[in-house]
Design an enzyme around this catalytic site. Structure first.
Site, mmCIF file in Angstrom:
data_model
loop_
_atom_site.group_PDB
_atom_site.id
_atom_site.type_symbol
_atom_site.label_atom_id
_atom_site.label_comp_id
_atom_site.label_asym_id
_atom_site.label_seq_id
_atom_site.Cartn_x
_atom_site.Cartn_y
_atom_site.Cartn_z
ATOM 1 N N ASN A 20 42.840 55.289 45.554
ATOM 2 C CA ASN A 20 43.056 54.200 46.506
ATOM 3 C C ASN A 20 42.132 53.006 46.267
ATOM 4 O O ASN A 20 42.505 51.868 46.514
ATOM 5 C CB ASN A 20 42.935 54.705 47.944
ATOM 6 C CG ASN A 20 41.617 55.388 48.231
ATOM 7 O OD1 ASN A 20 40.910 55.827 47.321
ATOM 8 N ND2 ASN A 20 41.269 55.484 49.505
ATOM 9 N N GLU A 44 33.087 63.310 49.126
ATOM 10 C CA GLU A 44 33.615 62.370 50.111
ATOM 11 C C GLU A 44 35.097 62.662 50.210
ATOM 12 O O GLU A 44 35.878 62.308 49.325
ATOM 13 C CB GLU A 44 33.342 60.929 49.650
ATOM 14 C CG GLU A 44 33.427 59.911 50.773
ATOM 15 C CD GLU A 44 34.839 59.421 50.988
ATOM 16 O OE1 GLU A 44 35.500 59.932 51.928
ATOM 17 O OE2 GLU A 44 35.287 58.565 50.239
ATOM 18 N N CYS A 93 40.623 56.693 53.352
ATOM 19 C CA CYS A 93 40.196 57.995 53.870
ATOM 20 C C CYS A 93 39.567 57.910 55.249
ATOM 21 O O CYS A 93 39.681 58.829 56.052
ATOM 22 C CB CYS A 93 39.222 58.655 52.893
ATOM 23 S SG CYS A 93 37.783 57.624 52.501
ATOM 24 N N GLU A 130 27.416 58.432 50.127
ATOM 25 C CA GLU A 130 27.496 57.320 49.189
ATOM 26 C C GLU A 130 26.717 56.154 49.803
ATOM 27 O O GLU A 130 26.575 56.056 51.022
ATOM 28 C CB GLU A 130 28.959 56.882 48.986
ATOM 29 C CG GLU A 130 29.933 58.001 48.683
ATOM 30 C CD GLU A 130 30.193 58.189 47.205
ATOM 31 O OE1 GLU A 130 29.346 57.739 46.396
ATOM 32 O OE2 GLU A 130 31.219 58.782 46.871
#
Length: 703
Positions: A369, A466, A500, A677
């Site tokens: 994505n 993630e 997400c 992250e």
């Protein structure tokens, strides 16, 4: 029942338009400072409190008015572009739309001038102006690239845009902004464009600009892995194709990296890391800053490449993909020199200190994505800390990571420090199981995360995951509904819902739910689904036919389970869009037990649920295995902080959604992942701590 045509919704839209028209009239007649809320309300024949109800404050009303004016120009441009048949005609369409008769009159000129005078003092207006200006430049550059050399296209586009602004400004300030002078201005701009195009170098022949060297968007060639600063020689290996989701066109054949390629990548990474890790943090930072400069210089070509590979609208990729990846690299480049341990006083005869050392060779596995953004999110902290990285992009979007590897090499990153291996799940397993890789970071689905974690256990490598989400967005009854609706749309329809962290469970207090749905339905219906290369497009294509089928299946599931369609979305097949995988946004009133409110869809599908009190909505928001993100909208800051503290999520927002500054860590809890992250936490996660004890006295031994 669809409520977008309900009398209340129509009345609200008419009242908003009435207030915007009154604002235009006031700005045109009495100027910016005199156009108070009371003055505008009086012209519209309403109370000032009603203006606040619809727009919050004067800044909100002015932003809506400027968006209306810019939207009017964009609509005229779309109509002209639809009739254009050649690149030169499309360039002319931009000139004619921006200097159109309907825009070139004294009052409209005065209004635009009033706004431009305030842009420097208002971030909200500046943001609208920036998008408006970039849209003009991007449209010009896109079509000029088909006529002249790439470098000349940029310069000519900028000069045409500047000439348009100058012609308009001169006419407005001199009081000549009338239709006949608009025609003269269009002739001047047209003659100038013709002269510059005729004098420019011809366009470069061959493949399109901005594509990795082995890839040609026409005349498909093989793309192999980029290892040790160069592409590996092609071999007789398994391959797959990557396509443009908007057209079905094959962009490249891609070679699957097997065991030999992974071993070559690990060996190159080990050699490169020995050089890179020996450099000071400041030296590494300087090299990474050169990467940032090249990425920003080539943002448009990277964005167009990303749009072709993902199907996302160019208006998004220009600001949210390579640009945010460059921001990430810049942030960690700045932190590299400050990476340090600590000193520990152990008394008069000893002291201790810690060293933060790189892990060595690390691996990253990306999602489809946000391909180049994710590659940067994983590479930036790893490289800043002195590691070498082997990155595997998603099989569906392999192109931009390869381009990033080229830029890294060009900027002076030593060979082997950033490698890109192409492939599918089998390639990813070779990375997660390799004993010489010290850490692996994955962005992907929960099932994939479990498999990577199990593979990593064999060598006890560190893991950052993630993963997915089904995040709640809670709207209390005192919230600004316009802001909450805008955030809900960003939290569900940006990138066609393929995000997400999306807040796909929108909990709205029962007292304001009807008004919320009225506003939401009208704005959702107005979204533009179309060609991702068109700056006017707001919703592009989904990533693949298989994913499109999955999203469409959830629309059927929602209907079968009794969800009420507020906005009925579905596949879009008009004209050329029928060749791609386009799905228009859907909004459903849902219940907690319905699958659309429990399962991650990853498409433009919003579930709206009502609630009555704070305790109830907290419990329902937390009733999920996911825990990636959450948002709260309320004017009561005490309640905002209280609720956020109790929501089980790793990344949260108050009166905003899906804003992810690099300075803040990003990640989830529960089944949404491990580790973080971004932020300083990501930098430290790519180091190991070594303790050093320093004895200042004699050694005492009992024997």
């Amino acid at each position: 029942m669809d409520i977008t045509g309900a009398p209340g919704a129509r009345a609200d839209e008419l009242r908003r338009r009435q207030l915007i028209d009154a604002t235009v009239a006031a700005l045109g007649e009495i100027g910016f400072q005199a156009s108070t809320l009371a003055e505008i309300a009086g012209r519209a024949g309403v109370a000032p409190s009603l203006v606040s109800h619809y727009f919050g404050d004067k800044d909100g009303l002015l932003e809506a008015t400027l968006r209306h004016l810019a939207g009017r120009v964009a609509k005229g441009l779309r109509q002209r572009l639809a009739q254009a048949r050649t690149p030169r005609e499309r360039v002319q369409a931009v000139i004619d739309a921006t200097l159109a008769p309907e825009e070139f009159d004294a009052r409209t000129g005065s209004v635009w001038l009033a706004f431009w005078g305030q842009v420097l003092h208002s971030e909200r207006l500046k943001r609208v102006q920036r998008v408006y200006g970039e849209r003009t430049l991007s449209n010009l550059r896109h079509d000029l690239r088909a006529l002249v050399h790439e470098e000349d296209a940029r310069e000519i586009a900028a000069s045409i845009a500047a000439l348009i602004d100058g012609l308009w400004l001169r006419s407005t300030l001199s009081g000549l902004a009338e239709p006949e002078h608009g025609a003269q201005a269009r002739r001047i701009a047209t003659d100038y464009a013709d002269a510059r195009i005729a004098a420019a170098r011809p366009r470069r022949q061959g493949g399109e600009e901005g594509v990795p060297a082995p890839v040609r968007l026409r005349g498909v060639r093989l793309l192999s892995s980029h290892v040790g600063g160069a592409y590996l020689p092609a071999r007789a290996a398994e391959t797959f194709t990557t396509i443009d989701p908007a057209t079905g066109e094959v962009l490249a054949e891609v070679e699957v990296a097997g065991e030999a390629e992974i071993e070559a990548a690990v060996e190159a990474a080990r050699k490169g890391q020995a050089v890179w890790g020996a450099m000071t943090g400041a030296e590494r930072g300087r090299v990474l800053h050169r990467v940032v400069a090249l990425m920003r210089e080539r943002n448009e070509e990277l964005s167009r490449l990303e749009t072709r590979d993902t199907g996302k609208p160019i208006q998004e990729t220009l600001v949210a993909d390579a640009a945010s990846g460059a921001d990430c690299l810049e942030y960690f480049a700045g932190l590299a020199a400050g990476l340090a341990g600590e000193h520990v006083d152990l008394g008069p005869s000893a002291f201790g200190y810690t060293r933060r050392e790189p892990l060595g060779v690390v691996a990253g596995i990306g999602a489809w994505n946000y391909p180049i953004q994710i590659a940067c999110w994983k590479a930036a902290p790893a490289l800043a800390a002195g590691n070498a990285m082997i990155f595997k992009p998603a099989e569906l979007t392999p192109l931009s990571a390869a381009r990033l590897a080229e830029i890294m090499t060009e900027a002076g990153v030593p060979a082997g420090v950033f490698n890109v291996v192409q492939g599918d799940a089998s390639t990813g397993r070779l990375l997660s199981r390799h004993p010489q890789i010290a850490k692996i970071s994955l962005t992907g689905e929960v099932g994939t995360g479990r498999n990577v974690m199990a593979d990593a256990a064999s060598s006890l490598k560190q893991v950052t995951l993630e993963l997915g989400g089904k995040s709640p967005l809670v709207v209390f009854d005192d919230a600004s509904l316009d802001d909450a609706v805008g955030a809900a749309m960003l939290a569900n329809f940006y990138s066609a819902g393929e995000v997400c962290s999306n807040g796909t469970r929108v909990f709205v207090h029962e007292r304001v739910k009807a008004a919320f749905l009225d506003k939401l339905a009208g704005r959702t219906r107005a979204m533009v689904v179309g060609d991702p290369q068109d700056m006017a497009t707001q919703v592009g294509a989904l990533i693949s036919e298989g994913h499109m089928r999955k999203v469409l299946s959830y629309l059927d599931i929602a209907r079968r389970e009794g969800a009420r369609a507020v906005v009925e979305g579905g596949r879009v097949t008009q004209g050329a869009l029928g060749r791609g995988f386009f799905v228009s946004p859907s909004v459903f009133e849902a219940q907690d037990e319905m699958r659309i409110a429990r399962e991650e869809i990853f498409g433009p599908v919003m579930s709206v649920l009502s609630f009555t009190d704070e305790e109830e909505v907290i419990a329902r928001a937390n009733a999920t295995d996911f825990g990636l993100a959450a948002g709260v909208f309320t004017r009561d800051m005490a309640r905002a902080h209280r609720v956020i503290a109790r929501l089980e999520a790793g990344t949260t927002w108050i009166n905003a959604y899906n804003l992810t500054p690099i300075e803040l860590p990003f990640g989830g809890v529960k089944c949404s992942g491990l580790g973080r992250e971004n932020g300083r936490a990501a930098l430290e996660a790519h180091t190991r701590v070594k303790s050093v004890y320093v004895n200042l006295g004699s050694v005492e031994a009992p024997y």
